[in-house]
Design an enzyme around this catalytic site. Structure first.
Site, PDB file in Angstrom:
ATOM      1  N   SER A  10      52.877  77.793  37.534  1.00  0.00           N
ATOM      2  CA  SER A  10      52.358  77.810  38.905  1.00  0.00           C
ATOM      3  C   SER A  10      52.986  76.664  39.687  1.00  0.00           C
ATOM      4  O   SER A  10      53.827  75.921  39.168  1.00  0.00           O
ATOM      5  CB  SER A  10      50.842  77.611  38.869  1.00  0.00           C
ATOM      6  OG  SER A  10      50.551  76.321  38.329  1.00  0.00           O
ATOM      7  N   HIS A  12      51.476  73.923  40.537  1.00  0.00           N
ATOM      8  CA  HIS A  12      51.099  72.701  39.822  1.00  0.00           C
ATOM      9  C   HIS A  12      52.025  72.491  38.619  1.00  0.00           C
ATOM     10  O   HIS A  12      52.466  71.368  38.351  1.00  0.00           O
ATOM     11  CB  HIS A  12      49.635  72.805  39.372  1.00  0.00           C
ATOM     12  CG  HIS A  12      49.157  71.664  38.547  1.00  0.00           C
ATOM     13  ND1 HIS A  12      49.199  70.357  38.971  1.00  0.00           N
ATOM     14  CD2 HIS A  12      48.629  71.632  37.291  1.00  0.00           C
ATOM     15  CE1 HIS A  12      48.702  69.562  38.017  1.00  0.00           C
ATOM     16  NE2 HIS A  12      48.358  70.318  36.996  1.00  0.00           N
ATOM     17  N   GLY A  64      45.082  74.259  37.209  1.00  0.00           N
ATOM     18  CA  GLY A  64      44.160  73.555  38.090  1.00  0.00           C
ATOM     19  C   GLY A  64      42.697  73.780  37.769  1.00  0.00           C
ATOM     20  O   GLY A  64      41.884  72.868  37.896  1.00  0.00           O
ATOM     21  N   HIS A 131      39.445  49.700  40.461  1.00  0.00           N
ATOM     22  CA  HIS A 131      39.053  48.963  39.264  1.00  0.00           C
ATOM     23  C   HIS A 131      37.741  49.459  38.649  1.00  0.00           C
ATOM     24  O   HIS A 131      36.815  49.855  39.344  1.00  0.00           O
ATOM     25  CB  HIS A 131      38.923  47.473  39.585  1.00  0.00           C
ATOM     26  CG  HIS A 131      37.803  47.161  40.540  1.00  0.00           C
ATOM     27  ND1 HIS A 131      36.508  46.923  40.138  1.00  0.00           N
ATOM     28  CD2 HIS A 131      37.800  47.077  41.891  1.00  0.00           C
ATOM     29  CE1 HIS A 131      35.747  46.683  41.186  1.00  0.00           C
ATOM     30  NE2 HIS A 131      36.507  46.773  42.273  1.00  0.00           N
ATOM     31  N   HIS A 140      39.676  66.438  38.522  1.00  0.00           N
ATOM     32  CA  HIS A 140      40.874  66.514  39.350  1.00  0.00           C
ATOM     33  C   HIS A 140      40.645  65.652  40.594  1.00  0.00           C
ATOM     34  O   HIS A 140      39.738  65.932  41.377  1.00  0.00           O
ATOM     35  CB  HIS A 140      41.138  67.969  39.754  1.00  0.00           C
ATOM     36  CG  HIS A 140      42.390  68.170  40.546  1.00  0.00           C
ATOM     37  ND1 HIS A 140      42.874  69.424  40.832  1.00  0.00           N
ATOM     38  CD2 HIS A 140      43.269  67.307  41.131  1.00  0.00           C
ATOM     39  CE1 HIS A 140      43.982  69.323  41.546  1.00  0.00           C
ATOM     40  NE2 HIS A 140      44.236  68.043  41.741  1.00  0.00           N
TER      41      HIS A 140
END
Length: 201
Positions: A10, A12, A64, A131, A140
């Site tokens: 794909s 991604h 994804g 942090h 994601h």
């Protein structure tokens, strides 16, 4: 031969392939369960996800959808397939950051000291995690999204493009934060949240 199989032919997957090339893989192939797909960008699709074991090479799942990514990655691990993580050369990652397996960190992404990043995470282009954050498995963090310090993001949550998560916030598992949303307080109920400040749909 330095070879990697990418599962998921794909858009991604194309980005993941570009990172793999920049990291020195000289042979890149795709696997996809859609038999009609024969190529992904410049690379061949040589089979389906069930054939990863036969290739006997490094493998990464570039899908994804968090549930599908988790299902395939965990099945592959059980079968003894070597799952790797990929970090773009232009990403900035502090020395003490912990990165899980099957995670991909894309160009211009930043992960600051003390952060713990789980398995199968996508930290997309120009996203940042500051942090002491905890980003659980299969999260994601989308393009241009920013997570401030000491944030905890639950498993399989999707932080949309350009979204911002304020510091010291907890987000539970299986949430979607809409594109451009701003999270300023804890989210303890799974669902979709949009707006400034982000509210549940």
């Amino acid at each position: 031969m330095n070879k990697i199989a990418i599962i998921g032919a794909s858009g991604h997957g194309k980005v993941v392939a570009d990172i793999a090339k920049k990291k020195g893989y000289d042979t890149i192939v795709f696997l996809d369960d859609d038999v009609s797909v024969k190529r992904c960008g410049n690379y061949p699709v040589v089979g389906n996800s069930k054939q990863a074991e036969e290739l006997n090479c490094d493998t990464i799942v570039a899908i994804g959808n968090a549930k599908i990514r988790q299902q395939i990655q965990e099945e592959l691990i059980q079968r003894g397939v070597k799952i790797v993580s990929l970090v773009h050369p232009n990403a900035v990652i502090a020395d003490d950051v912990s990165l899980g397996i099957g995670t991909v960190v894309m160009a211009a992404a930043v992960i600051n000291p003390g952060a713990i990043i789980g398995d199968g995470v996508i930290l997309n282009t120009s996203a940042s995690v500051d942090h002491d954050c905890v980003v659980e498995d299969y999260v994601h963090v989308s393009v241009g999204a920013h997570v401030a310090g000491t944030v905890h993001i639950g498993r399989s949550t999707w932080i949309g493009a350009g979204a911002v998560v304020s510091n010291n916030v907890f987000i539970c598992e299986e949430c979607v934060i809409g594109a451009g949303g701003v999270v300023v307080k804890d989210i303890t109920e799974s669902g979709t949240y949009i707006g400034i400040p982000a509210r549940k749909l």
